[in-house]
Design a protein around this motif. Structure first.
Motif, PDB file in Angstrom:
ATOM      1  N   PHE A  58       0.858  -1.178   0.000  1.00  0.00           N
ATOM      2  CA  PHE A  58       0.000   0.000   0.000  1.00  0.00           C
ATOM      3  C   PHE A  58       0.899   1.234   0.000  1.00  0.00           C
ATOM      4  CE2 PHE A  58      -2.207  -3.399   2.339  1.00  0.00           C
ATOM      5  CZ  PHE A  58      -3.299  -3.573   1.505  1.00  0.00           C
ATOM      6  N   SER A  59       1.016   1.864  -1.145  1.00  0.00           N
ATOM      7  CA  SER A  59       1.911   3.013  -1.296  1.00  0.00           C
ATOM      8  C   SER A  59       1.230   4.294  -0.826  1.00  0.00           C
ATOM      9  CB  SER A  59       2.337   3.160  -2.755  1.00  0.00           C
ATOM     10  OG  SER A  59       3.104   2.044  -3.162  1.00  0.00           O
ATOM     11  N   PHE A  60       1.905   5.021   0.068  1.00  0.00           N
ATOM     12  CA  PHE A  60       1.424   6.326   0.509  1.00  0.00           C
ATOM     13  C   PHE A  60       2.089   7.441  -0.288  1.00  0.00           C
ATOM     14  CE2 PHE A  60       0.899   3.439   4.073  1.00  0.00           C
ATOM     15  CZ  PHE A  60      -0.435   3.626   4.364  1.00  0.00           C
ATOM     16  N   SER A  61       3.206   7.114  -0.918  1.00  0.00           N
ATOM     17  CA  SER A  61       3.922   8.041  -1.795  1.00  0.00           C
ATOM     18  C   SER A  61       4.895   7.207  -2.612  1.00  0.00           C
ATOM     19  CB  SER A  61       4.671   9.092  -0.968  1.00  0.00           C
ATOM     20  OG  SER A  61       5.747   8.496  -0.261  1.00  0.00           O
ATOM     21  N   ASP A  62       5.677   7.860  -3.455  1.00  0.00           N
ATOM     22  CA  ASP A  62       6.692   7.140  -4.210  1.00  0.00           C
ATOM     23  C   ASP A  62       7.806   6.636  -3.308  1.00  0.00           C
ATOM     24  OD1 ASP A  62       5.334   7.583  -6.567  1.00  0.00           O
ATOM     25  OD2 ASP A  62       6.474   9.401  -7.060  1.00  0.00           O
ATOM     26  N   LEU A  63       7.850   7.150  -2.091  1.00  0.00           N
ATOM     27  CA  LEU A  63       8.947   6.832  -1.174  1.00  0.00           C
ATOM     28  C   LEU A  63       8.596   5.774  -0.139  1.00  0.00           C
ATOM     29  CD1 LEU A  63      11.841   7.586  -0.189  1.00  0.00           C
ATOM     30  CD2 LEU A  63      10.765   9.298   1.294  1.00  0.00           C
ATOM     31  N   ILE A  64       7.342   5.761   0.349  1.00  0.00           N
ATOM     32  CA  ILE A  64       6.982   4.930   1.510  1.00  0.00           C
ATOM     33  C   ILE A  64       5.759   4.085   1.203  1.00  0.00           C
ATOM     34  CG2 ILE A  64       6.210   4.971   3.920  1.00  0.00           C
ATOM     35  CD1 ILE A  64       7.750   7.542   4.290  1.00  0.00           C
ATOM     36  N   SER A  65       5.798   2.829   1.685  1.00  0.00           N
ATOM     37  CA  SER A  65       4.621   1.955   1.569  1.00  0.00           C
ATOM     38  C   SER A  65       4.527   1.047   2.782  1.00  0.00           C
ATOM     39  CB  SER A  65       4.686   1.112   0.289  1.00  0.00           C
ATOM     40  OG  SER A  65       5.735   0.167   0.351  1.00  0.00           O
ATOM     41  N   LEU A  66       3.309   0.580   3.042  1.00  0.00           N
ATOM     42  CA  LEU A  66       3.044  -0.427   4.066  1.00  0.00           C
ATOM     43  C   LEU A  66       2.959  -1.778   3.363  1.00  0.00           C
ATOM     44  CD1 LEU A  66       2.350  -0.852   7.102  1.00  0.00           C
ATOM     45  CD2 LEU A  66      -0.054  -0.712   6.436  1.00  0.00           C
ATOM     46  N   HIS A  67       3.684  -2.779   3.877  1.00  0.00           N
ATOM     47  CA  HIS A  67       3.846  -4.038   3.144  1.00  0.00           C
ATOM     48  C   HIS A  67       3.557  -5.240   4.069  1.00  0.00           C
ATOM     49  CE1 HIS A  67       5.535  -6.360  -0.268  1.00  0.00           C
ATOM     50  NE2 HIS A  67       5.949  -7.186   0.684  1.00  0.00           N
ATOM     51  N   PRO A  68       2.304  -5.696   4.167  1.00  0.00           N
ATOM     52  CA  PRO A  68       1.982  -6.905   4.945  1.00  0.00           C
ATOM     53  C   PRO A  68       2.110  -8.165   4.088  1.00  0.00           C
ATOM     54  CG  PRO A  68      -0.035  -5.850   4.246  1.00  0.00           C
ATOM     55  CD  PRO A  68       1.092  -4.998   3.715  1.00  0.00           C
ATOM     56  N   GLU A  69       2.356  -9.287   4.754  1.00  0.00           N
ATOM     57  CA  GLU A  69       2.479 -10.575   4.078  1.00  0.00           C
ATOM     58  C   GLU A  69       1.843 -11.671   4.928  1.00  0.00           C
ATOM     59  OE1 GLU A  69       6.862  -9.588   2.055  1.00  0.00           O
ATOM     60  OE2 GLU A  69       6.674 -11.170   3.563  1.00  0.00           O
ATOM     61  N   VAL A  70       1.509 -12.780   4.288  1.00  0.00           N
ATOM     62  CA  VAL A  70       1.127 -14.021   4.976  1.00  0.00           C
ATOM     63  C   VAL A  70       1.926 -15.139   4.320  1.00  0.00           C
ATOM     64  CG1 VAL A  70      -0.719 -15.638   5.547  1.00  0.00           C
ATOM     65  CG2 VAL A  70      -1.209 -13.190   5.445  1.00  0.00           C
ATOM     66  N   LEU A  71       2.832 -15.765   5.085  1.00  0.00           N
ATOM     67  CA  LEU A  71       3.763 -16.735   4.524  1.00  0.00           C
ATOM     68  C   LEU A  71       3.765 -18.031   5.326  1.00  0.00           C
ATOM     69  CD1 LEU A  71       6.888 -14.414   4.069  1.00  0.00           C
ATOM     70  CD2 LEU A  71       5.210 -15.009   2.312  1.00  0.00           C
ATOM     71  N   PHE A  72       3.821 -19.159   4.610  1.00  0.00           N
ATOM     72  CA  PHE A  72       4.169 -20.423   5.260  1.00  0.00           C
ATOM     73  C   PHE A  72       5.688 -20.496   5.243  1.00  0.00           C
ATOM     74  CE2 PHE A  72       5.411 -24.866   5.139  1.00  0.00           C
ATOM     75  CZ  PHE A  72       4.714 -25.364   6.232  1.00  0.00           C
ATOM     76  N   SER A  73       6.304 -20.687   6.411  1.00  0.00           N
ATOM     77  CA  SER A  73       7.758 -20.575   6.510  1.00  0.00           C
ATOM     78  C   SER A  73       8.339 -21.718   7.341  1.00  0.00           C
ATOM     79  CB  SER A  73       8.127 -19.229   7.144  1.00  0.00           C
ATOM     80  OG  SER A  73       9.516 -19.017   7.136  1.00  0.00           O
ATOM     81  N   GLN A  74       9.336 -22.393   6.769  1.00  0.00           N
ATOM     82  CA  GLN A  74      10.017 -23.498   7.454  1.00  0.00           C
ATOM     83  C   GLN A  74      11.261 -22.975   8.171  1.00  0.00           C
ATOM     84  OE1 GLN A  74      10.711 -26.337   4.229  1.00  0.00           O
ATOM     85  NE2 GLN A  74       8.963 -27.525   4.919  1.00  0.00           N
ATOM     86  N   LYS A  75      11.328 -23.234   9.471  1.00  0.00           N
ATOM     87  CA  LYS A  75      12.465 -22.813  10.289  1.00  0.00           C
ATOM     88  C   LYS A  75      12.975 -24.019  11.079  1.00  0.00           C
ATOM     89  CE  LYS A  75      10.225 -18.319  10.711  1.00  0.00           C
ATOM     90  NZ  LYS A  75       9.738 -17.258  11.613  1.00  0.00           N
ATOM     91  N   GLY A  76      13.985 -23.801  11.915  1.00  0.00           N
ATOM     92  CA  GLY A  76      14.530 -24.881  12.721  1.00  0.00           C
ATOM     93  C   GLY A  76      16.039 -24.842  12.750  1.00  0.00           C
ATOM     94  N   VAL A  77      16.660 -26.025  12.891  1.00  0.00           N
ATOM     95  CA  VAL A  77      18.120 -26.104  12.988  1.00  0.00           C
ATOM     96  C   VAL A  77      18.565 -27.524  12.694  1.00  0.00           C
ATOM     97  CG1 VAL A  77      18.180 -26.684  15.454  1.00  0.00           C
ATOM     98  CG2 VAL A  77      20.078 -25.405  14.437  1.00  0.00           C
ATOM     99  N   LYS A  78      19.822 -27.660  12.290  1.00  0.00           N
ATOM    100  CA  LYS A  78      20.411 -28.981  12.042  1.00  0.00           C
ATOM    101  C   LYS A  78      21.661 -29.134  12.911  1.00  0.00           C
ATOM    102  CE  LYS A  78      20.617 -30.633   7.852  1.00  0.00           C
ATOM    103  NZ  LYS A  78      20.999 -30.858   6.426  1.00  0.00           N
ATOM    104  N   TYR A  79      21.829 -30.326  13.480  1.00  0.00           N
ATOM    105  CA  TYR A  79      23.014 -30.653  14.269  1.00  0.00           C
ATOM    106  C   TYR A  79      23.742 -31.823  13.614  1.00  0.00           C
ATOM    107  CZ  TYR A  79      20.691 -27.943  17.953  1.00  0.00           C
ATOM    108  OH  TYR A  79      20.061 -26.954  18.674  1.00  0.00           O
ATOM    109  N   THR A  80      25.049 -31.759  13.606  1.00  0.00           N
ATOM    110  CA  THR A  80      25.844 -32.868  13.080  1.00  0.00           C
ATOM    111  C   THR A  80      26.644 -33.507  14.201  1.00  0.00           C
ATOM    112  OG1 THR A  80      27.667 -31.370  12.512  1.00  0.00           O
ATOM    113  CG2 THR A  80      26.035 -31.834  10.801  1.00  0.00           C
ATOM    114  N   SER A  81      27.230 -34.676  13.921  1.00  0.00           N
ATOM    115  CA  SER A  81      27.927 -35.454  14.937  1.00  0.00           C
ATOM    116  C   SER A  81      29.015 -34.636  15.610  1.00  0.00           C
ATOM    117  CB  SER A  81      28.536 -36.703  14.308  1.00  0.00           C
ATOM    118  OG  SER A  81      29.459 -36.342  13.302  1.00  0.00           O
ATOM    119  N   GLY A  82      29.200 -34.921  16.841  1.00  0.00           N
ATOM    120  CA  GLY A  82      30.192 -34.205  17.628  1.00  0.00           C
ATOM    121  C   GLY A  82      30.122 -34.623  19.080  1.00  0.00           C
ATOM    122  N   GLY A  83      29.264 -35.606  19.339  1.00  0.00           N
ATOM    123  CA  GLY A  83      29.170 -36.127  20.692  1.00  0.00           C
ATOM    124  C   GLY A  83      28.201 -35.351  21.549  1.00  0.00           C
ATOM    125  N   GLY A  84      27.303 -36.053  22.184  1.00  0.00           N
ATOM    126  CA  GLY A  84      26.359 -35.441  23.112  1.00  0.00           C
ATOM    127  C   GLY A  84      25.250 -34.693  22.398  1.00  0.00           C
ATOM    128  N   GLY A  85      24.353 -34.105  23.182  1.00  0.00           N
ATOM    129  CA  GLY A  85      23.266 -33.309  22.627  1.00  0.00           C
ATOM    130  C   GLY A  85      22.323 -34.136  21.780  1.00  0.00           C
TER     131      GLY A  85
END
Length: 200
Positions: A58-85
């Motif tokens: 939603f542009s209020f001028s050539d300079l500024i706009s409001l930008h909403p989104e709805v996203l499906f997003s995959q997050k998390g983390v990966k661990y590799t061998s190193g003992g424990g955890g």
């Protein structure tokens, strides 16, 4: 389904409330390089996931706009061998946490280049814990159902509507059970391609 409906309702509400000079709607998709911030120093690597969904501008001028989104997003983390955890010697473990994210961003534009920043609310959709590509658990117990965070990014948009962007999505909420004794937050770099309809 309720989470998606709530997110779409929020997007429609923003659209009806915005007194913008120009309103454009579009789609976007991209790649996430995700991790979790905590005190676990085990061999931690970025988990590759994807993000995709709808956006509006939603542009209020050539300079500024409001930008909403709805996203499906995959997050998390990966661990590799190193003992424990999570990943003992010779093992690979990953935690994949899926969200329906609703960012509300302010964009500042300059000849196609744009800078964006703002808050985001993420609704937990599902979670999977795997060791050596074998699913160990899909329970979401102990993980906060609503994640509050922030976004800061930069990109380039063509007049026709095609845009490229890179952003950092940081978590503010502690995702873990408070009894765990350490704070865990999402940390995601996102590389995205989008298209806003109604371009010149």
């Amino acid at each position: 389904m309720k989470k998606v409906s709530l997110s779409l309702g929020l997007l429609i509400g923003i659209a009806s409330a915005a007194n913008a000079q120009e309103a454009r709607f579009g789609i976007k998709a991209g790649v996430n390089l995700a991790s979790l911030t905590n005190n676990n120093t085990e061999s931690k690597k970025n988990l590759v996931g994807f993000a995709a969904g709808l956006m509006a501008d939603f542009s209020f001028s050539d300079l500024i706009s409001l930008h909403p989104e709805v996203l499906f997003s995959q997050k998390g983390v990966k661990y590799t061998s190193g003992g424990g955890g999570y990943a003992g010697g010779g093992n690979t473990a990953q935690i994949r946490i899926n969200y329906v994210d609703v960012p509300l961003l302010l964009r500042v534009k300059a000849d196609g280049l744009f800078f964006e920043a703002g808050p985001q609310v993420g609704f937990l959709a599902s979670q999977k814990f795997e060791v050596n590509n074998t699913t160990i658990s899909t329970s979401t117990d102990g993980t906060r159902k609503v994640d509050v965070g922030y976004i800061a990014g930069v990109g380039y948009q063509l007049p026709q509507g095609l845009e490229l962007g890179v952003r950092y999505n940081g978590g503010i909420s502690d995702l873990s059970d408070p009894s765990a004794g350490e704070k865990t937050r999402n940390s995601v770099f996102q590389f995205q391609l989008g298209y806003l309809f109604g371009g010149k």
